[in-house]
Design an enzyme around this catalytic site. Structure first.
Site, PDB file in Angstrom:
ATOM      1  N   LYS A  41       0.957   1.492  34.818  1.00 29.70           N
ATOM      2  CA  LYS A  41       0.579   1.668  36.226  1.00 29.70           C
ATOM      3  C   LYS A  41       0.186   3.123  36.528  1.00 29.70           C
ATOM      4  O   LYS A  41      -0.585   3.202  37.388  1.00 29.70           O
ATOM      5  CB  LYS A  41       1.842   1.317  37.007  1.00 29.70           C
ATOM      6  CG  LYS A  41       1.353   0.293  38.365  1.00 29.70           C
ATOM      7  CD  LYS A  41       2.592  -0.227  38.932  1.00 29.70           C
ATOM      8  CE  LYS A  41       3.725  -0.951  38.288  1.00 29.70           C
ATOM      9  NZ  LYS A  41       4.987  -0.413  38.801  1.00 29.70           N
ATOM     10  N   ASP A  55       4.934   9.505  34.983  1.00 24.16           N
ATOM     11  CA  ASP A  55       3.853   9.020  35.459  1.00 24.16           C
ATOM     12  C   ASP A  55       3.354  10.428  36.125  1.00 24.16           C
ATOM     13  O   ASP A  55       1.959  10.361  36.326  1.00 24.16           O
ATOM     14  CB  ASP A  55       4.067   8.103  36.757  1.00 24.16           C
ATOM     15  CG  ASP A  55       4.073   6.762  36.102  1.00 24.16           C
ATOM     16  OD1 ASP A  55       3.234   6.613  34.916  1.00 24.16           O
ATOM     17  OD2 ASP A  55       4.854   5.920  36.349  1.00 24.16           O
ATOM     18  N   ILE A  77      14.587  -6.802  43.076  1.00 25.60           N
ATOM     19  CA  ILE A  77      15.344  -6.499  44.380  1.00 25.60           C
ATOM     20  C   ILE A  77      15.324  -5.331  44.824  1.00 25.60           C
ATOM     21  O   ILE A  77      14.876  -5.004  46.003  1.00 25.60           O
ATOM     22  CB  ILE A  77      16.942  -6.809  44.102  1.00 25.60           C
ATOM     23  CG1 ILE A  77      17.207  -8.368  44.059  1.00 25.60           C
ATOM     24  CG2 ILE A  77      17.764  -6.311  45.493  1.00 25.60           C
ATOM     25  CD1 ILE A  77      18.469  -8.884  43.560  1.00 25.60           C
ATOM     26  N   GLU A  78      15.428  -4.081  44.016  1.00 29.11           N
ATOM     27  CA  GLU A  78      15.300  -2.875  44.500  1.00 29.11           C
ATOM     28  C   GLU A  78      13.884  -2.461  45.193  1.00 29.11           C
ATOM     29  O   GLU A  78      13.839  -1.599  46.009  1.00 29.11           O
ATOM     30  CB  GLU A  78      15.279  -1.791  43.411  1.00 29.11           C
ATOM     31  CG  GLU A  78      16.769  -1.779  42.526  1.00 29.11           C
ATOM     32  CD  GLU A  78      16.763  -2.696  41.540  1.00 29.11           C
ATOM     33  OE1 GLU A  78      15.994  -3.535  41.275  1.00 29.11           O
ATOM     34  OE2 GLU A  78      17.437  -2.330  40.559  1.00 29.11           O
ATOM     35  N   PRO A  84       0.813 -17.173  35.651  1.00 29.52           N
ATOM     36  CA  PRO A  84       1.970 -16.288  35.991  1.00 29.52           C
ATOM     37  C   PRO A  84       1.674 -15.273  37.181  1.00 29.52           C
ATOM     38  O   PRO A  84       2.151 -14.920  38.288  1.00 29.52           O
ATOM     39  CB  PRO A  84       2.442 -15.479  34.757  1.00 29.52           C
ATOM     40  CG  PRO A  84       1.891 -16.307  33.768  1.00 29.52           C
ATOM     41  CD  PRO A  84       0.833 -17.186  34.079  1.00 29.52           C
ATOM     42  N   THR A  85       0.126 -14.799  37.109  1.00 31.87           N
ATOM     43  CA  THR A  85      -0.415 -13.920  38.019  1.00 31.87           C
ATOM     44  C   THR A  85      -0.432 -14.641  39.399  1.00 31.87           C
ATOM     45  O   THR A  85      -0.076 -14.366  40.549  1.00 31.87           O
ATOM     46  CB  THR A  85      -1.829 -13.449  37.514  1.00 31.87           C
ATOM     47  OG1 THR A  85      -1.660 -12.806  36.402  1.00 31.87           O
ATOM     48  CG2 THR A  85      -2.709 -12.818  38.543  1.00 31.87           C
ATOM     49  N   CYS A 139      11.412  25.601  24.223  1.00 27.77           N
ATOM     50  CA  CYS A 139      12.843  25.705  24.790  1.00 27.77           C
ATOM     51  C   CYS A 139      13.784  25.719  23.830  1.00 27.77           C
ATOM     52  O   CYS A 139      14.103  26.518  23.396  1.00 27.77           O
ATOM     53  CB  CYS A 139      12.653  24.748  25.990  1.00 27.77           C
ATOM     54  SG  CYS A 139      13.643  24.834  27.133  1.00 27.77           S
ATOM     55  N   PHE A 140      14.275  24.435  23.798  1.00 31.97           N
ATOM     56  CA  PHE A 140      15.301  24.435  22.410  1.00 31.97           C
ATOM     57  C   PHE A 140      14.907  24.869  21.320  1.00 31.97           C
ATOM     58  O   PHE A 140      15.709  25.482  20.584  1.00 31.97           O
ATOM     59  CB  PHE A 140      15.726  23.083  22.564  1.00 31.97           C
ATOM     60  CG  PHE A 140      17.337  22.871  22.126  1.00 31.97           C
ATOM     61  CD1 PHE A 140      18.241  23.913  22.405  1.00 31.97           C
ATOM     62  CD2 PHE A 140      17.754  21.809  21.157  1.00 31.97           C
ATOM     63  CE1 PHE A 140      19.560  23.827  21.824  1.00 31.97           C
ATOM     64  CE2 PHE A 140      19.077  21.440  20.923  1.00 31.97           C
ATOM     65  CZ  PHE A 140      20.002  22.521  21.374  1.00 31.97           C
ATOM     66  N   HIS A 160       7.957  25.801  28.942  1.00 30.64           N
ATOM     67  CA  HIS A 160       7.311  24.171  28.635  1.00 30.64           C
ATOM     68  C   HIS A 160       5.947  24.445  28.873  1.00 30.64           C
ATOM     69  O   HIS A 160       5.472  24.021  29.860  1.00 30.64           O
ATOM     70  CB  HIS A 160       7.850  23.141  29.121  1.00 30.64           C
ATOM     71  CG  HIS A 160       9.291  23.027  28.750  1.00 30.64           C
ATOM     72  ND1 HIS A 160       9.574  21.845  27.808  1.00 30.64           N
ATOM     73  CD2 HIS A 160      10.437  23.375  29.360  1.00 30.64           C
ATOM     74  CE1 HIS A 160      10.833  21.733  27.589  1.00 30.64           C
ATOM     75  NE2 HIS A 160      11.677  22.708  28.421  1.00 30.64           N
ATOM     76  N   GLU A 189       3.595  22.830  27.859  1.00 29.85           N
ATOM     77  CA  GLU A 189       2.708  21.408  27.899  1.00 29.85           C
ATOM     78  C   GLU A 189       2.720  20.831  29.203  1.00 29.85           C
ATOM     79  O   GLU A 189       1.883  20.102  29.330  1.00 29.85           O
ATOM     80  CB  GLU A 189       3.583  20.327  26.929  1.00 29.85           C
ATOM     81  CG  GLU A 189       5.107  20.137  27.331  1.00 29.85           C
ATOM     82  CD  GLU A 189       5.907  21.144  26.765  1.00 29.85           C
ATOM     83  OE1 GLU A 189       5.621  22.025  26.209  1.00 29.85           O
ATOM     84  OE2 GLU A 189       7.091  20.869  26.872  1.00 29.85           O
TER      85      GLU A 189
HETATM   86  N1  GLN Z   1      19.437  22.667  26.042  1.00 27.41           N
HETATM   87  C1  GLN Z   1      18.772  23.940  26.234  1.00 27.41           C
HETATM   88  C2  GLN Z   1      19.098  24.683  27.520  1.00 27.41           C
HETATM   89  O1  GLN Z   1      19.631  23.961  28.363  1.00 27.41           O
HETATM   90  C3  GLN Z   1      17.032  23.534  26.100  1.00 27.41           C
HETATM   91  C4  GLN Z   1      16.673  22.839  27.271  1.00 27.41           C
HETATM   92  C5  GLN Z   1      15.436  22.316  27.045  1.00 27.41           C
HETATM   93  O2  GLN Z   1      14.983  22.404  25.961  1.00 27.41           O
HETATM   94  N2  GLN Z   1      14.783  21.724  27.860  1.00 27.41           N
HETATM   95  O3  GLN Z   1      18.709  25.629  27.996  1.00 27.41           O
END
Ligand code: GLN
Length: 535
Positions: free
Chosen positions: A17, A71, A150-151, A192-193, A383-384, A509, A511
């Site tokens: 969707k 989304d 229902i929601e 079904p549609t 990040c991590f 991040h 991305e």
């Molecule tokens: N767990 C790590 C933190 O909280 C990295 C978080 C993540 O990768 N989005 O800082």
């Protein structure tokens, strides 16, 4: 006020969707209309930030720091929008504000009910977004969940009321459905549609347009049945089978006349679309000269949806590098045993360690990062992945035995990654990380400075932990270079090594800022290193 286009789904979840909503938007944009999007999520969570990626796919972070579902990534990427927290409406938010109002005494003397109080709150939230986006022509509203849940009923009732209160040509309702072909019957089945439309009609809603997902295009016969039994005009039924790329979905619909039907319903002049730009991108994507395969090292490897923004960002970087990027998911836990299958990593052209939480698979990730750094494999840590790159370097180069992030080992002697100071007093988990877009200052003569070609970048964040300031000097003395820092200079945001152009990592991040026509600089750089290394 803008016109409203509602998108609902029937029969099954997972029909795409978000892609259809984006395709509707793209069809309007390409004809010069300004649009924006609301997504309704009928769950009781306030936002998607506390949900397990296994259950709900990745958490997508907006610039204003909202933690939303996948989304929102589709909308931002396909429609080049920058969305805000208020554009996500959940049952949890709606009930919370009505109940708070009740406690304040806003409804004194009244019985507080789903109709009108909940439905009024839903309408008010939709209208607020309309008001805050004065320049748009159309507001598209995707209703999550499936007709019959229902929601979603209070939301459908609110939509019915909104449609009733709005001139006919100022709203459209699009129903996304699934038309199946049972293998033993060899025929498309539309019943079904038909039932789903009847269910919708019993709530006072009749769709203006029906889009049928399925393995193949609708046959004329199936289309006629839908027209006849579902009370839609003959020019308002469209097919959307699985395509070579989702980027083609808006064009595929329009080739069947979708844009002109939507224009007709909304009483817009019938402008023809010029899809050349979009087609060029698809052409580049599908006819790339090079091909590479990236290993994403993670924990949620069973569910590709958990890393969808990363996959998309790699794809965008590939388009700009004339390269098809394949992605394979590797579970890091296999790299925790005595015999680590490092040779397997050499099959890949690059390694990406994405964001993550908790202790599972962490030692495996650290082992993989060490292998990537020592062998100068093209590497991107996010990040991590950034934090564990610091842990790896501390342990293996700075001799900080069992150095760690306190997220995993609270008692380590070398807490090189530690809670952000402001996090110590926070106990609630929802919406309390360091979130959203923050400015990062980039040091001259660094890899990051050259990839952004700027003294700074603005990227999105989602973390509770950071590089512990106590250890920065020691780490940098041994050759780790923190090339990007927060404006106050306290938080480390990017890392690189002077003698190894293949290894980069970011606390943020990147991305979440990548678009098909505007790839994210770190991802672009990563793929270009992957190509260079391969050659
Ligand atoms: N767990 C790590 C933190 O909280 C990295 C978080 C993540 O990768 N989005 O800082």
């Amino acid at each position: 006020m803008p016109k409203y286009v509602f998108v609902c789904g029937a029969l099954i979840s997972g029909l795409g969707k978000g892609i259809v909503t984006s395709s509707v938007g793209r069809n309007l944009q390409i004809r010069g209309k300004k649009i924006n999007v609301i997504k309704i999520d009928p769950y009781l969570n306030i936002d998607a930030g506390t949900m397990n990626p296994f259950e709900h796919g990745e958490t997508y972070v907006t610039a204003d720091g909202a933690e939303l579902d996948v989304d929102f990534g589709h909308y931002e990427r396909m429609l080049d929008l920058e969305m805000k927290a208020e554009q996500n409406i959940t049952t949890g938010q709606v009930y919370l504000s009505v109940i708070e109002a009740e406690r304040r005494g806003d409804f004194l003397g009244k019985t507080v009910q789903v109709i009108p109080h909940i439905t009024d709150e839903i309408k008010a939230r939709i209208k607020k977004v309309a008001k805050n986006n004065k320049d748009i022509d159309v507001l598209i509203i995707e209703v999550g969940g499936t007709i019959g849940d229902i929601e979603s009923q209070p939301f459908l009732e609110a939509i019915r009321q909104l449609r009733r209160e709005t001139p006919k040509e100022d709203t459209a309702l699009i129903l996304l459905t699934y038309v199946m072909k049972p293998p033993n019957l060899k025929e498309l089945k539309t019943k079904p549609t038909q039932h789903a439309v009847r269910e919708l009609q019993s709530m006072g809603l009749t769709p203006d347009i029906i889009i049928a997902r399925g393995e193949q295009d609708l046959t004329e016969e199936a289309k006629e049945k839908i027209v006849m039994f579902c009370d839609v005009p003959a020019n308002a039924v469209f097919s959307l089978p699985d395509l070579d790329t989702v980027l083609r979905a808006p064009i595929y619909l329009d080739k069947q006349g979708f844009g002109s039907t939507l224009n007709w319903i909304l009483n817009y002049e019938n402008v023809k679309a010029n899809w050349m730009e979009d087609e060029k991108i698809i052409e580049k994507l599908l006819n790339a000269e090079n091909e590479v395969t990236i290993a994403i090292i993670g924990k949620y490897t069973r569910l590709a949806d958990s890393y969808i923004s990363i996959k998309e960002a790699l794809m965008h970087a590939g388009i700009a590098n004339n390269t098809k990027v394949n992605v394979e998911f590797i579970s890091s836990e296999r790299f925790e045993t005595e015999e680590k299958p490092f040779h397997e990593l050499l099959k890949y052209d690059g390694i990406l360690v994405p964001g993550g939480f908790g202790s599972r698979g962490v030692e495996g990730k650290i082992n993989i990062i060490k292998f990537a750094r020592e062998n100068k494999l093209p590497f991107l840590g996010v990040c991590f992945g950034f934090q564990l790159s610091v842990v790896e370097f501390a342990r293996n180069v700075c001799n900080m035995d069992k150095a760690h992030t306190t997220e995993v080992d609270e008692k380590t002697l070398y807490p090189v990654i530690d809670l952000l100071p402001e996090q110590h007093s926070i106990h609630k988990k929802g919406g309390t990380m360091r979130l959203g877009a923050h400015k990062v200052l980039l040091k001259k003569d660094s890899i990051f400075h050259s990839m952004y070609n700027s003294d700074f970048c603005v990227e999105r964040h989602r973390h509770r932990y950071e590089v512990n300031p106590q250890f920065i000097q020691d780490l940098e003395k041994q050759g780790l270079h923190f090339s990007g820092k927060s404006e106050d200079g306290r938080r480390m945001e990017t890392l690189e090594y002077k003698d190894n152009p293949n290894f980069i990592a970011t606390q943020f991040h990147p991305e979440f800022n990548s678009k098909p026509k505007k790839p994210s600089p770190p991802y672009y750089y990563f793929i270009s290193r992957v190509l260079k290394n391969k050659q």
